[in-house]
Enzyme design. Sequence first.
Site, PDB file in Angstrom:
ATOM      1  N   GLY A 222     -16.609 -60.854  40.817  1.00  0.00           N
ATOM      2  CA  GLY A 222     -16.465 -60.415  39.505  1.00  0.00           C
ATOM      3  C   GLY A 222     -16.058 -59.060  39.226  1.00  0.00           C
ATOM      4  O   GLY A 222     -15.709 -58.276  40.439  1.00  0.00           O
ATOM      5  N   ASN A 223     -15.941 -58.503  37.986  1.00  0.00           N
ATOM      6  CA  ASN A 223     -15.917 -57.054  37.930  1.00  0.00           C
ATOM      7  C   ASN A 223     -16.869 -56.660  36.850  1.00  0.00           C
ATOM      8  O   ASN A 223     -17.557 -57.352  36.320  1.00  0.00           O
ATOM      9  CB  ASN A 223     -14.604 -56.703  37.439  1.00  0.00           C
TER      10      ASN A 223
END
Length: 444
Positions: A222-223
């Site tokens: 993810g980020n």
Amino acid sequence: MSVVVGVSGGIAAYKAVGVVRGLVLRGHEVHVVPTEAALRFVGAPTWEATSRNPVHTSVFDDVAEVRHVALGQRADLIVVAPATAHTLAKIAHGLSDDLLGTTILASTAPLVVAPAMHTEMWRNPATVANVDLLRSRGVTVVGPDDGPLTGGDVGPGRLSEPDDIVAAALARVTGPAGLDASPAAVPGARHEEVRVGDLDGLRVVVSAGGTREPLDPVRFVGNRSSGKQGAALALAAADRGARVTVVGAALDGAVRQGLVARGDVELVDVGTALELEAALAEHAPQADVVVMAAAVADYRPVSVADGKIRKDDSGDELTVRLVRTPDVLAGLVARRPVGQVVVGFAAETARDRDDLLELGRAKQRRKGADLLVLNRVGWTTGFGADDTAVVVIDADGDVVSEHAGSKSAVAGVVWDAVASHRSARDGRTSSPPRPQGVSTGAGA
Ligand code: CTP
């Protein structure tokens, strides 16, 4: 912040005690202004004890102080909960026969109303018209919720939960999860500064947050995007009259709550880039403006393990194969309906403005959006922060605006650019408007 809580005369007045308490516990200075009818449900001592301030209902109390003007002018925010059909009608038509009516008229602070009434009254064309009028003037309407009502009937008309009202009211002033300084609603910002209505009736879709690509049932790639910028864009658009859908990817909890509590923004939750693409394929075709503020994963794991990946099975090193995700923005540009404006974001770690512009212009050529909002991201800037700095470029790569400040303020700048783009385009073209910005667009 100084908050006036107006309470009108409905059985739900008892729930407004929770609203007052919620605001006081968050450190706000609260003045309760009940109507005479509200006091028949909950007495003044309760309001005084919970707000820790004296309570008045009449303009004739302490006349020398000109109380309604003092309260109205001092307020950074006015919340009316519950707002009965009668009180909504009074506010919509500027009637001021009591302290609450005069305080609202004397104030230019953001106004949030939480209606509560029987379903038939809520659906009555008179109430519908009054609520529409209030919304068109930038008043935030929270709820009502659907559910059992006091008379034993069931339907829309329940006062929203106190926590939701408090969250929506504070979000109106500070943006979701404490974003500060919305140009539409900073403390002390006044109605005349709000660009209410310039996106009136437009359908807007905003993607927000950051996608998560699962590796196994408990892990993802993810980020760090929180969704604050996308949420600020959505709220600003709704304040300016748009009908807004947010496609939210793994939004931060408080940001999501701020959107839900707001009541007039549709939220579609997604997880992965492919889910985000599918949700946009459903919602974007009807939109006049699509803003891709989401941080979309560029790669996803080729395969997702059915069970938890275990160290015993993987050993000291684990290799994860990733495959490219579709470029959702480029796809939207390629398939956009005539007249639709598509806005992209570009997250860049370049420190220098010239480097940022160069990267942004290259990205603009690849994506073909009408407007691209370039912002710097890094270990401590951009994602998750409350403030940001952006440069907005058009389809030719020319800078159309630049701003550093809160994400709410940046949202205002982006919508200003969208509004200018639309009016310049409509001025250039005969009706119906043609899509713009494709000359250097996708595939260029
Ligand atoms: N975007 C998208 N689909 C992707 C990746 C990005 O729609 N698979 C969108 C983002 O929502 C944003 C814009 O494209 O509006 C730019 O995203 P950004 O992450 O800055 O750029 P990338 O296209 O991912 O390019 P790079 O990572 O090489 O900078």
